[in-house]
Design a protein around this motif. Structure first.
Motif, PDB file in Angstrom:
ATOM      1  N   MET A 106       2.113 -22.331  19.943  1.00  0.00           N
ATOM      2  CA  MET A 106       1.213 -21.479  20.466  1.00  0.00           C
ATOM      3  C   MET A 106       0.614 -22.487  21.575  1.00  0.00           C
ATOM      4  O   MET A 106      -0.677 -22.118  22.067  1.00  0.00           O
ATOM      5  N   ARG A 107       0.347 -24.041  21.697  1.00  0.00           N
ATOM      6  CA  ARG A 107       0.613 -24.704  22.814  1.00  0.00           C
ATOM      7  C   ARG A 107       0.848 -23.582  23.507  1.00  0.00           C
ATOM      8  O   ARG A 107       0.350 -24.463  24.765  1.00  0.00           O
ATOM      9  N   ASP A 108       2.323 -24.008  24.099  1.00  0.00           N
ATOM     10  CA  ASP A 108       3.048 -23.353  24.575  1.00  0.00           C
ATOM     11  C   ASP A 108       1.911 -21.738  25.400  1.00  0.00           C
ATOM     12  O   ASP A 108       2.273 -21.822  26.556  1.00  0.00           O
ATOM     13  N   VAL A 109       1.568 -21.389  24.134  1.00  0.00           N
ATOM     14  CA  VAL A 109       1.372 -19.924  24.504  1.00  0.00           C
ATOM     15  C   VAL A 109      -0.138 -19.963  25.484  1.00  0.00           C
ATOM     16  O   VAL A 109      -0.284 -19.304  26.199  1.00  0.00           O
ATOM     17  N   LEU A 110      -1.419 -21.038  24.805  1.00  0.00           N
ATOM     18  CA  LEU A 110      -2.410 -21.786  25.671  1.00  0.00           C
ATOM     19  C   LEU A 110      -1.719 -21.717  26.992  1.00  0.00           C
ATOM     20  O   LEU A 110      -2.673 -21.299  27.805  1.00  0.00           O
ATOM     21  N   LEU A 111      -1.110 -22.561  27.296  1.00  0.00           N
ATOM     22  CA  LEU A 111      -1.006 -23.099  28.978  1.00  0.00           C
ATOM     23  C   LEU A 111      -0.236 -21.651  29.526  1.00  0.00           C
ATOM     24  O   LEU A 111      -0.357 -22.386  30.700  1.00  0.00           O
ATOM     25  N   THR A 112       0.344 -20.811  28.713  1.00  0.00           N
ATOM     26  CA  THR A 112       1.265 -19.866  29.592  1.00  0.00           C
ATOM     27  C   THR A 112       0.799 -19.001  29.867  1.00  0.00           C
ATOM     28  O   THR A 112       0.588 -17.378  30.970  1.00  0.00           O
ATOM     29  N   THR A 113      -0.120 -18.369  29.044  1.00  0.00           N
ATOM     30  CA  THR A 113      -0.938 -17.356  29.072  1.00  0.00           C
ATOM     31  C   THR A 113      -2.395 -16.718  29.395  1.00  0.00           C
ATOM     32  O   THR A 113      -2.705 -17.859  29.175  1.00  0.00           O
ATOM     33  N   GLU A 114      -3.074 -16.132  29.633  1.00  0.00           N
ATOM     34  CA  GLU A 114      -4.343 -15.959  29.668  1.00  0.00           C
ATOM     35  C   GLU A 114      -5.138 -14.884  28.498  1.00  0.00           C
ATOM     36  O   GLU A 114      -4.612 -14.316  27.807  1.00  0.00           O
ATOM     37  N   PRO A 115      -6.293 -15.314  28.134  1.00  0.00           N
ATOM     38  CA  PRO A 115      -6.559 -14.565  27.174  1.00  0.00           C
ATOM     39  C   PRO A 115      -6.893 -13.279  27.440  1.00  0.00           C
ATOM     40  O   PRO A 115      -7.038 -12.650  28.812  1.00  0.00           O
ATOM     41  N   ASN A 116      -7.155 -12.710  26.021  1.00  0.00           N
ATOM     42  CA  ASN A 116      -6.956 -11.015  26.013  1.00  0.00           C
ATOM     43  C   ASN A 116      -5.871 -10.522  26.782  1.00  0.00           C
ATOM     44  O   ASN A 116      -6.160  -9.660  27.372  1.00  0.00           O
ATOM     45  N   THR A 117      -4.709 -10.827  26.518  1.00  0.00           N
ATOM     46  CA  THR A 117      -3.407 -10.320  27.845  1.00  0.00           C
ATOM     47  C   THR A 117      -2.538 -10.239  26.581  1.00  0.00           C
ATOM     48  O   THR A 117      -2.291 -10.433  25.177  1.00  0.00           O
ATOM     49  N   GLY A 118      -1.304  -8.880  26.821  1.00  0.00           N
ATOM     50  CA  GLY A 118      -0.225  -8.583  26.123  1.00  0.00           C
ATOM     51  C   GLY A 118      -0.028  -9.987  25.699  1.00  0.00           C
ATOM     52  O   GLY A 118       1.126  -9.993  24.811  1.00  0.00           O
ATOM     53  N   ASN A 142      -6.001 -14.784  19.657  1.00  0.00           N
ATOM     54  CA  ASN A 142      -6.653 -15.278  20.891  1.00  0.00           C
ATOM     55  C   ASN A 142      -7.287 -15.963  21.213  1.00  0.00           C
ATOM     56  O   ASN A 142      -7.238 -17.332  21.900  1.00  0.00           O
ATOM     57  N   THR A 143      -7.954 -16.946  19.919  1.00  0.00           N
ATOM     58  CA  THR A 143      -8.097 -18.400  19.027  1.00  0.00           C
ATOM     59  C   THR A 143      -7.283 -19.195  18.589  1.00  0.00           C
ATOM     60  O   THR A 143      -7.828 -20.579  19.142  1.00  0.00           O
ATOM     61  N   PHE A 144      -6.548 -19.226  18.035  1.00  0.00           N
ATOM     62  CA  PHE A 144      -5.358 -20.021  17.494  1.00  0.00           C
ATOM     63  C   PHE A 144      -5.070 -21.253  18.230  1.00  0.00           C
ATOM     64  O   PHE A 144      -4.246 -22.104  17.997  1.00  0.00           O
ATOM     65  N   PRO A 145      -3.845 -20.273  19.750  1.00  0.00           N
ATOM     66  CA  PRO A 145      -3.643 -21.302  20.779  1.00  0.00           C
ATOM     67  C   PRO A 145      -4.918 -22.335  21.121  1.00  0.00           C
ATOM     68  O   PRO A 145      -4.536 -23.328  21.714  1.00  0.00           O
ATOM     69  N   MET A 180      -1.610 -12.731  22.921  1.00  0.00           N
ATOM     70  CA  MET A 180      -0.902 -11.256  21.752  1.00  0.00           C
ATOM     71  C   MET A 180       0.064 -11.924  21.206  1.00  0.00           C
ATOM     72  O   MET A 180       0.720 -12.455  20.226  1.00  0.00           O
ATOM     73  N   ARG A 181       1.365 -11.459  21.883  1.00  0.00           N
ATOM     74  CA  ARG A 181       2.828 -11.305  21.120  1.00  0.00           C
ATOM     75  C   ARG A 181       3.196 -12.921  21.038  1.00  0.00           C
ATOM     76  O   ARG A 181       3.372 -13.289  20.466  1.00  0.00           O
ATOM     77  N   GLY A 182       2.805 -14.043  21.538  1.00  0.00           N
ATOM     78  CA  GLY A 182       3.570 -14.753  21.465  1.00  0.00           C
ATOM     79  C   GLY A 182       2.312 -16.082  20.559  1.00  0.00           C
ATOM     80  O   GLY A 182       3.559 -16.237  19.349  1.00  0.00           O
ATOM     81  N   ALA A 183       1.182 -15.587  20.416  1.00  0.00           N
ATOM     82  CA  ALA A 183       0.252 -15.901  19.137  1.00  0.00           C
ATOM     83  C   ALA A 183       0.528 -15.402  17.595  1.00  0.00           C
ATOM     84  O   ALA A 183       1.278 -16.034  17.234  1.00  0.00           O
ATOM     85  N   GLN A 184       1.647 -14.102  17.810  1.00  0.00           N
ATOM     86  CA  GLN A 184       1.924 -13.236  16.720  1.00  0.00           C
ATOM     87  C   GLN A 184       3.238 -14.241  16.522  1.00  0.00           C
ATOM     88  O   GLN A 184       2.905 -13.836  14.900  1.00  0.00           O
ATOM     89  N   GLN A 185       3.805 -14.169  17.109  1.00  0.00           N
ATOM     90  CA  GLN A 185       5.522 -14.639  16.585  1.00  0.00           C
ATOM     91  C   GLN A 185       5.124 -16.103  16.106  1.00  0.00           C
ATOM     92  O   GLN A 185       5.972 -16.707  16.139  1.00  0.00           O
ATOM     93  N   ALA A 186       4.347 -16.767  16.657  1.00  0.00           N
ATOM     94  CA  ALA A 186       4.165 -18.446  16.169  1.00  0.00           C
ATOM     95  C   ALA A 186       3.726 -18.319  15.329  1.00  0.00           C
ATOM     96  O   ALA A 186       2.925 -19.450  14.501  1.00  0.00           O
ATOM     97  N   CYS A 214     -13.845 -21.753  15.646  1.00  0.00           N
ATOM     98  CA  CYS A 214     -13.855 -21.727  14.494  1.00  0.00           C
ATOM     99  C   CYS A 214     -14.636 -21.154  13.188  1.00  0.00           C
ATOM    100  O   CYS A 214     -14.461 -20.024  12.514  1.00  0.00           O
ATOM    101  N   ARG A 215     -15.899 -21.374  13.849  1.00  0.00           N
ATOM    102  CA  ARG A 215     -16.560 -20.605  12.780  1.00  0.00           C
ATOM    103  C   ARG A 215     -15.849 -19.269  13.162  1.00  0.00           C
ATOM    104  O   ARG A 215     -17.093 -18.606  12.538  1.00  0.00           O
ATOM    105  N   GLY A 216     -16.279 -18.931  14.264  1.00  0.00           N
ATOM    106  CA  GLY A 216     -16.670 -17.170  14.665  1.00  0.00           C
ATOM    107  C   GLY A 216     -15.599 -17.099  14.189  1.00  0.00           C
ATOM    108  O   GLY A 216     -15.559 -15.539  14.185  1.00  0.00           O
ATOM    109  N   LEU A 217     -14.521 -17.542  13.011  1.00  0.00           N
ATOM    110  CA  LEU A 217     -12.780 -16.896  13.136  1.00  0.00           C
ATOM    111  C   LEU A 217     -13.502 -16.175  11.278  1.00  0.00           C
ATOM    112  O   LEU A 217     -12.463 -15.711  11.149  1.00  0.00           O
TER     113      LEU A 217
END
Length: 124
Positions: free
Chosen positions: A15-27, A83-86, A30-36, A119-122
């Protein structure tokens, strides 16, 4: 309250890697976070059951249990989580935050999650 199993969880690392390598609301995010997500869910199931689970407050158990169940059946909610978990993975734990407005600041204690607007938003 930082614990080793969180820091060494492959899902949190991913998830931390996904945050560094992707932008919000992109495929890619989504794929990286889903796999994590599966190792994070497995960590939660391990922590919330048995003797260790007795130490976790009932409201937290209900929220997290509902969150994982809702991800599996509500596509819009799942997208919001992916989008949020990373961000959450980077914000809490040990070490320093690696992206965003708090880059370089120490990661937060998990007790602060109750006051975190992301976190509250979820929970909505």
């Amino acid at each position: 309250m930082y614990f080793d199993v969180w820091e060494k969880n492959p899902g949190i690392i991913a998830m931390r890697d996904v945050l560094l390598t992707t932008e919000p609301n992109t495929g890619g995010r989504m794929r990286g976070a889903q796999q994590a997500f599966p190792p994070i869910k497995a960590l939660w199931l391990q922590m919330s059951s048995g003797v260790a689970g007795l130490a976790i407050p009932k409201p937290m158990k209900e929220v997290m249990g509902t969150l994982f169940d809702r991800i599996s059946r509500d596509k819009e909610f799942a997208i919001r989580c992916y989008n949020t978990f990373p961000i959450i993975a980077d914000r809490y734990g040990s070490g320093t935050q690696s992206k965003g407005r708090d880059k370089g600041k120490p990661r937060l204690n998990f007790v602060k999650m109750a006051d975190d607007p992301i976190c509250r938003g979820l929970l909505k």
